[in-house]
Write an enzyme that holds these catalytic residues in place. Structure first.
Site, PDB file in Angstrom:
ATOM      1  N   LYS A   6       0.627  -1.055  -0.029  1.00 56.83           N
ATOM      2  CA  LYS A   6      -0.029   0.040   0.088  1.00 56.83           C
ATOM      3  C   LYS A   6       0.902   1.336   0.198  1.00 56.83           C
ATOM      4  O   LYS A   6       1.997   1.053   0.412  1.00 56.83           O
ATOM      5  CB  LYS A   6      -0.797   0.052   1.247  1.00 56.83           C
ATOM      6  N   HIS A  60       2.056   7.092   2.236  1.00 54.38           N
ATOM      7  CA  HIS A  60       1.703   8.498   1.834  1.00 54.38           C
ATOM      8  C   HIS A  60       1.668   9.366   3.126  1.00 54.38           C
ATOM      9  O   HIS A  60       2.083   9.121   4.060  1.00 54.38           O
ATOM     10  CB  HIS A  60       0.212   8.390   1.357  1.00 54.38           C
ATOM     11  N   HIS A 101       1.039   9.146   6.696  1.00 56.49           N
ATOM     12  CA  HIS A 101       2.015   8.434   7.422  1.00 56.49           C
ATOM     13  C   HIS A 101       3.022   9.284   7.948  1.00 56.49           C
ATOM     14  O   HIS A 101       3.976   8.643   8.815  1.00 56.49           O
ATOM     15  CB  HIS A 101       2.652   7.380   6.767  1.00 56.49           C
TER      16      HIS A 101
END
Ligand code: ARG
Length: 569
Positions: free
Chosen positions: A126, A129, A132
């Site tokens: 994943k 981005h 985070h």
């Protein structure tokens, strides 16, 4: 030095120990009245005297000649006020900073204690981005803060590396993917496969079945499935690792969710034996009505375990392995309920250390585009902004600012990297962590105001002053540092060790960010108020030493936050 306890040694009051007195000492609000005070109202009853009289009597017993760090003692309106000797304070503080250097701020409070910090905790395949950013940099800063305070710190990346999506990913890869594509495209390529799987599955529901089939293969330990699974993991971590390097982030453990596959039976059995785990529509849950929470679901009807099951196993494993004094989870506030629920389950299991589990929650980040409009993000629709892009964009913008302002600067690339990345980290660590934040490139790179570049600029300014200064071997004359500007700067520098402790106690790195920002702005006031170079040699030397001490504290604070300083910009 600890003024309050030193002053307490000078005061004798029947029935009170030095420590009692020290704990009653307060900071004086109006600094023209003094620095520390002892309110004497509290003794009026037992001593049967007016507070002002008590203050006067104590004042008359104090011998200032044994306390060179004080310049005045005064009884005012029932308070005993102490004024610190400014020259002594300046010398004491600056000497200490220059002597201790990078160790200024270190402490032993944490000796013999262990803190686990679960942070960043990315999901495999994943995007890493902008969402985070906070967990990663807040966790990283806390990691360094606790190390400074003497704790044994264990940084844990609780990887999201389990779930049916990995079966889907294998299915998608086998249908449409190639090795080169993934090696080159990394997380984006994995994400594309995942999105494609969902699009296709809408037309052909049989795909879902295939996804489950491959997930079962991973669970059963099928060699090919496991190999693909660990390769996806490797590809993801390689890319995430590049961002960690730029942000100065490290972990001691990458034990993620899959690590607990074989560690959930024991706690589930224990919960069952205690009668806490009950059946509900074929699933197994712990009822939490008594605590006004929905049930904590630990096993689905199909036998699958959940995020919470893994967190319970992980907490127990961490306690057994590290015997932590505290285990922190740096995770967005959206997961408040999850943490409350599973902390409660652990407490109900009879683990008294449940009280040592702390959810260090933080707010949301939204991104603004160049026109100041919010960028709408959605992983499902492939609208994501990778953290790496945010760093790259900021660095590129920093580079173009340098190009405009100082085109001949040497080492532009590295300086732009440190300014750009530093600006992003700073912006994430400036506000109290629970506040939602908006990220705007213009704002984080603004050179005046509360920004990373502003503090870095001040550091570079200090450096320039020291470079320009003529050789000066005279003894510093600290009595020259008595302007309000200098005095206030020294007070801020002196608070640094205490602020690190408070930041650790409150899990709030922003306290360090704010202090270092105040220091930078106060240095600039001092710089404009006084000519640093020139005049009396002793006075000049004192101002230069103050400049050096300021640089040192900015450096130390930025290091804790994970920001690199630049010598010039
Ligand atoms: N991977 C999770 C997420 O992205 C965060 C995990 C946090 N740590 C934990 N022990 N639950 O939402």
């Amino acid at each position: 030095m600890d003024y309050k306890s030193n002053i307490a040694k000078l005061i004798k009051i029947d029935g009170l120990t030095e420590n009692d007195v020290a704990s009653m000492m307060m900071n004086v609000k109006d600094i023209t009245m003094g620095d520390y005070c002892l309110p004497c109202f509290r003794f009026a009853k037992t001593l049967r005297k007016a507070p002002q009289l008590i203050a006067e009597e104590i004042a008359s017993t104090i011998d200032l000649s044994v306390a060179p760090y004080l310049s005045k003692v005064e009884a005012v309106a029932g308070y005993l006020n102490f004024t610190v000797n400014k020259a002594f304070f300046a010398q004491n503080t600056i000497d200490r900073i220059l002597k201790e250097g990078e160790a200024y701020g270190e402490d032993k409070v944490g000796e013999g204690k262990t803190i686990c910090i679960d942070y960043s905790s990315v999901n495999i395949a994943k995007p890493f981005h902008i969402g985070h950013l906070l967990t990663t940099v807040i966790g990283g800063a806390l990691y360094r803060i606790y190390k400074k305070l003497g704790y044994n710190v264990v940084g844990i990346n609780h990887l999201g590396d389990w779930g049916t999506q990995f079966g889907k990913l294998i299915s998608a890869y086998k249908r449409w993917g190639t090795r080169e594509q993934i090696e080159q495209g990394s997380i984006r390529a994995l994400l594309d496969l995942y999105v494609k799987f969902h699009d296709e599955a809408e037309k052909d529901p049989a795909l879902e079945e295939e996804g489950r089939y491959y997930f079962k293969k991973i669970e059963d330990g099928d060699t090919e499935a496991l190999e693909l699974f660990s390769w996806f993991k490797e590809v993801t971590l390689r890319e995430v690792g590049k961002v960690y390097d730029r942000l100065g982030i490290k972990f001691d453990s990458y034990a993620g969710e899959s690590f607990y596959n074989d560690k959930m039976d024991a706690p589930l059995r224990a919960l069952k034996d205690k009668g806490l785990l009950v059946e509900s529509d074929g699933a197994e849950v712990v009822q939490l009505d008594d605590y006004s929470m929905p049930p904590c679901l630990l096993r689905k009807a199909d036998g699958a375990t959940l995020y919470a099951t893994r967190d319970i196993a992980a907490a127990i494993y961490r306690k057994d392995t590290y015997d932590f004094d505290k285990c922190l989870y740096v995770v967005a506030y959206q997961q408040n309920l999850h943490f409350k629920q599973f902390f409660k389950v652990i407490e109900l299991m009879g683990h008294e250390w449940a009280k040592d589990l702390v959810h260090v929650a933080f707010g949301m980040v939204s991104l603004l585009d160049d026109d100041g409009n919010p960028v709408s993000l959605s992983t499902r629709h492939g609208r994501v902004v990778f953290l790496e892009e945010v760093l790259d964009n900021t660095v590129r913008k920093a580079r173009s600012i340098i190009e405009q302002k100082n085109p001949d600067l040497e080492g532009k690339d590295e300086i732009a990297e440190n300014i750009g990345v530093g600006a992003v980290i700073y912006s994430a660590l400036y506000a109290s962590r629970i506040k939602d934040m908006t990220f705007s490139y213009d704002r984080v790179l603004n050179f005046d105001g509360e920004t990373g570049p502003y503090v870095q600029y001040t550091y570079a300014r200090c450096n320039a002053v020291l470079q320009k200064a003529p050789l000066n071997d005279s003894l510093p004359d600290y009595s020259a540092l008595t302007s309000i500007e200098a005095d206030e700067l020294i007070r801020l520098l002196e608070r640094y060790p205490q602020v690190i402790k408070e930041a650790g106690d409150k899990y709030e790195p922003s306290m360090v960010t704010r202090l270092v920002t105040d220091i930078a702005s106060q240095y600039n006031k001092f710089y404009y108020q006084e000519r640093i170079i020139g005049g009396d040699k002793g006075a000049e030397k004192a101002r230069l030493n103050l400049t050096k001490a300021t640089m040192q504290v900015i450096y130390n604070a930025f290091e804790l936050l994970g920001i690199k300083t630049v010598d010039r910009m």
